[in-house]
Design an enzyme around this catalytic site. Structure first.
Site, short mmCIF file in Angstrom:
data_model
loop_
_atom_site.label_atom_id
_atom_site.label_comp_id
_atom_site.label_asym_id
_atom_site.label_seq_id
_atom_site.Cartn_x
_atom_site.Cartn_y
_atom_site.Cartn_z
N CYS A 93 52.31 -11.55 4.14
CA CYS A 93 53.25 -10.73 4.11
C CYS A 93 54.05 -11.52 3.97
O CYS A 93 55.85 -11.45 3.62
CB CYS A 93 53.70 -9.25 3.94
SG CYS A 93 52.20 -8.69 2.37
N HIS A 98 60.56 -7.68 1.66
CA HIS A 98 59.28 -7.94 1.07
C HIS A 98 59.04 -6.41 0.24
O HIS A 98 59.21 -5.04 0.49
CB HIS A 98 58.50 -8.01 2.09
CG HIS A 98 57.10 -7.90 1.52
ND1 HIS A 98 56.47 -8.86 1.05
CD2 HIS A 98 55.97 -7.16 2.31
CE1 HIS A 98 55.29 -8.05 0.75
NE2 HIS A 98 55.01 -7.85 1.20
N ASN A 118 53.14 -5.48 -4.93
CA ASN A 118 52.82 -6.50 -3.81
C ASN A 118 52.67 -8.29 -3.87
O ASN A 118 51.30 -7.67 -4.35
CB ASN A 118 52.62 -5.72 -2.98
CG ASN A 118 52.86 -6.20 -1.50
OD1 ASN A 118 53.28 -7.06 -1.36
ND2 ASN A 118 52.36 -5.65 -0.51
O1 UT7 Z 1 52.42 -5.75 2.34
C1 UT7 Z 1 52.34 -4.93 3.37
C2 UT7 Z 1 50.89 -3.87 3.48
N1 UT7 Z 1 51.11 -2.58 2.49
C3 UT7 Z 1 52.12 -1.70 2.95
O2 UT7 Z 1 53.05 -2.00 3.04
C4 UT7 Z 1 51.97 -0.69 2.24
C5 UT7 Z 1 51.34 0.70 3.62
N2 UT7 Z 1 50.99 1.37 2.78
C6 UT7 Z 1 51.41 2.02 1.63
O3 UT7 Z 1 52.25 1.88 0.48
C7 UT7 Z 1 51.05 3.68 1.44
O4 UT7 Z 1 50.54 4.12 2.24
C8 UT7 Z 1 50.01 4.03 -0.17
C9 UT7 Z 1 50.91 3.57 -1.17
C10 UT7 Z 1 48.61 3.05 0.77
C11 UT7 Z 1 49.62 5.48 0.02
O5 UT7 Z 1 50.33 6.55 -0.06
P1 UT7 Z 1 49.74 7.96 1.07
O6 UT7 Z 1 50.93 8.47 0.64
O7 UT7 Z 1 49.99 6.81 2.22
O8 UT7 Z 1 48.52 8.28 0.66
P2 UT7 Z 1 47.15 8.64 1.09
O9 UT7 Z 1 46.56 7.30 1.80
O10 UT7 Z 1 47.98 9.50 2.06
O11 UT7 Z 1 46.23 9.19 0.37
C12 UT7 Z 1 46.88 10.35 -0.25
C13 UT7 Z 1 45.85 11.14 -1.21
C14 UT7 Z 1 44.63 11.32 -1.45
O12 UT7 Z 1 43.95 11.51 -0.87
P3 UT7 Z 1 43.12 13.40 -0.10
O13 UT7 Z 1 42.38 12.61 0.59
O14 UT7 Z 1 44.82 13.83 0.25
O15 UT7 Z 1 42.72 14.85 -1.59
C15 UT7 Z 1 44.25 9.91 -1.06
O16 UT7 Z 1 42.43 9.36 -1.54
O17 UT7 Z 1 46.21 9.96 -2.36
C16 UT7 Z 1 44.79 9.74 -2.76
N3 UT7 Z 1 44.69 8.54 -3.41
C17 UT7 Z 1 44.45 8.46 -4.64
N4 UT7 Z 1 45.31 8.94 -5.84
C18 UT7 Z 1 45.32 8.62 -7.08
C19 UT7 Z 1 44.64 6.56 -2.92
N5 UT7 Z 1 44.52 5.96 -3.93
C20 UT7 Z 1 45.10 6.63 -5.09
C21 UT7 Z 1 45.46 6.17 -6.02
N6 UT7 Z 1 45.03 6.95 -7.32
N7 UT7 Z 1 45.42 5.18 -6.13
#
Ligand code: UT7
Length: 330
Positions: free
Chosen positions: A112, A256, A287
């Site tokens: 990125c 970004h 992204n």
């Molecule tokens: O380019 C640079 C690289 N990328 C980034 O900068 C991304 C950085 N991270 C993020 O943007 C966020 O961490 C995410 C968008 C990836 C995830 O959001 P989050 O609020 O950190 O969610 P989480 O990983 O804590 O997951 C929350 C819940 C989990 O379920 P449980 O364990 O609470 O039951 C996940 O399994 O959401 C679930 N989950 C989903 N649910 C529906 C994860 N992905 C999905 C999905 N749809 N696509």
């Protein structure tokens, strides 16, 4: 003093639009979850196109806008995480695609932060007098390396394909890249990676490795998020100081496009008004890795949000980890 400035940008995204509703059919996810957590509504995925196909379309537009023939390009810098071949990289391939064999080309794979690293090298090349112009190409095809099952949902919903090409030229006027600051920290390599093909394995590509999911992008989203919201403001402050520019002088911050929540958190920490000072178009593209900043710059220009003389800040954070920021006077 001789400076490097952005003269023209071209962009291209594949025609194939993939909405959140389309993804709901492939995995256990929802439009609500994706919008709330990331701000993304749709993204573009290739349908048979390769990385240099996207790059060529963006480059042709950039060269036309710059009033240049391909033969006039003095140096190519090519940033991608997925080139047509594992080796050679996309830079030499672009001399072939643009019909300019013999042109020097440098590949960078800083994920990125590829655009920031490309600006950093371009600035040094141009200020030193080594080159009078650079074609900085950022082209990304991520959709071929994503797991579109529920197991890969935390990553697959976020990324999109797209390309931008930026013509950077020399000027003696008081404008252009005032500062570029870049960083990297390999301690977090495994928190956002694409493992295979890898020299950790011999042979480096087998069906077993692919069956383990090693051919897909994997991410520890929470760790990336936590570091991103700290590093973005830090490196922006560093770039502003190096440029001798006050935050109040900044017309637009173009970060970004990784996640709207990260962008909002960064705006908060910098005490910037999200909707007037910080640009976002993540809802349309997801992204697009190193292409996201120049695509956003392109659209901000089209929307009249960037004009000659404006002070603009761009900043990135991503795999590596890598991060960077640049202050430029348009
Ligand atoms: O380019 C640079 C690289 N990328 C980034 O900068 C991304 C950085 N991270 C993020 O943007 C966020 O961490 C995410 C968008 C990836 C995830 O959001 P989050 O609020 O950190 O969610 P989480 O990983 O804590 O997951 C929350 C819940 C989990 O379920 P449980 O364990 O609470 O039951 C996940 O399994 O959401 C679930 N989950 C989903 N649910 C529906 C994860 N992905 C999905 C999905 N749809 N696509």
């Amino acid at each position: 003093m001789r400076k490097a400035y952005i003269d023209a940008i071209g962009m291209y995204v594949p025609e194939n639009v993939v909405t959140n509703q389309d993804l709901e059919k492939l995995m256990d996810t929802s439009d609500d979850w994706i919008r709330e957590r990331s701000g993304i509504q749709e993204r573009h995925h290739v349908d048979g196109e390769c990385t240099t196909d996207l790059a060529l379309k963006a480059s042709e537009e950039a060269l036309e806008k710059a009033g240049m023939q391909a033969e006039e390009v003095e140096h190519i810098i090519f940033s991608t995480m997925a080139s047509d071949y594992f080796a050679p990289g996309g830079g030499p391939m672009m001399t072939r695609r643009l019909g300019i064999p013999g042109t020097p080309a440098l590949d960078i794979r800083m994920a990125c932060s590829g655009f920031l690293y490309g600006l950093s090298v371009s600035k040094a090349f141009i200020e030193s007098g080594a080159y009078n112009n650079i074609l900085l190409i950022t082209s990304e095809v991520q959709s071929v390396a994503l797991d579109f099952t529920t197991a890969g949902r935390d990553t697959a919903v976020l990324f999109g394909d797209g390309a931008a090409a930026t013509v950077i030229k020399a000027t003696d006027e008081d404008r252009g890249l005032l500062s570029v600051k870049t960083h990297s920290d390999g301690r977090y390599a495994e928190d956002l990676m694409l493992r295979t093909p890898s020299t950790l394995d011999n042979p480096f590509l087998t069906k077993e490795l692919l069956d383990k999911g090693y051919g897909n992008v994997v991410m520890n989203g929470r760790t990336v998020f936590k570091h991103a919201v700290t590093k973005f403001p830090q490196v922006i402050a560093e770039a502003l100081e190096a440029a001798g520019v006050e935050k109040s002088e900044v017309k637009l911050v173009v970060p970004h496009q990784a996640n709207l929540r990260i962008t909002e958190a960064v705006a908060n920490r910098l005490d910037l008004e999200m909707h007037s000072v910080v640009y976002s178009n993540i809802h349309k593209y997801g992204n697009t890795t190193s292409a996201s900043i120049p695509i956003a710059l392109f659209e901000a220009m089209q929307e009249g949000k960037i004009n000659r003389g404006d002070t603009i800040v761009v900043a990135s954070f991503g795999a590596g980890f890598t991060w960077g920021a640049s202050v430029m006077r348009w």
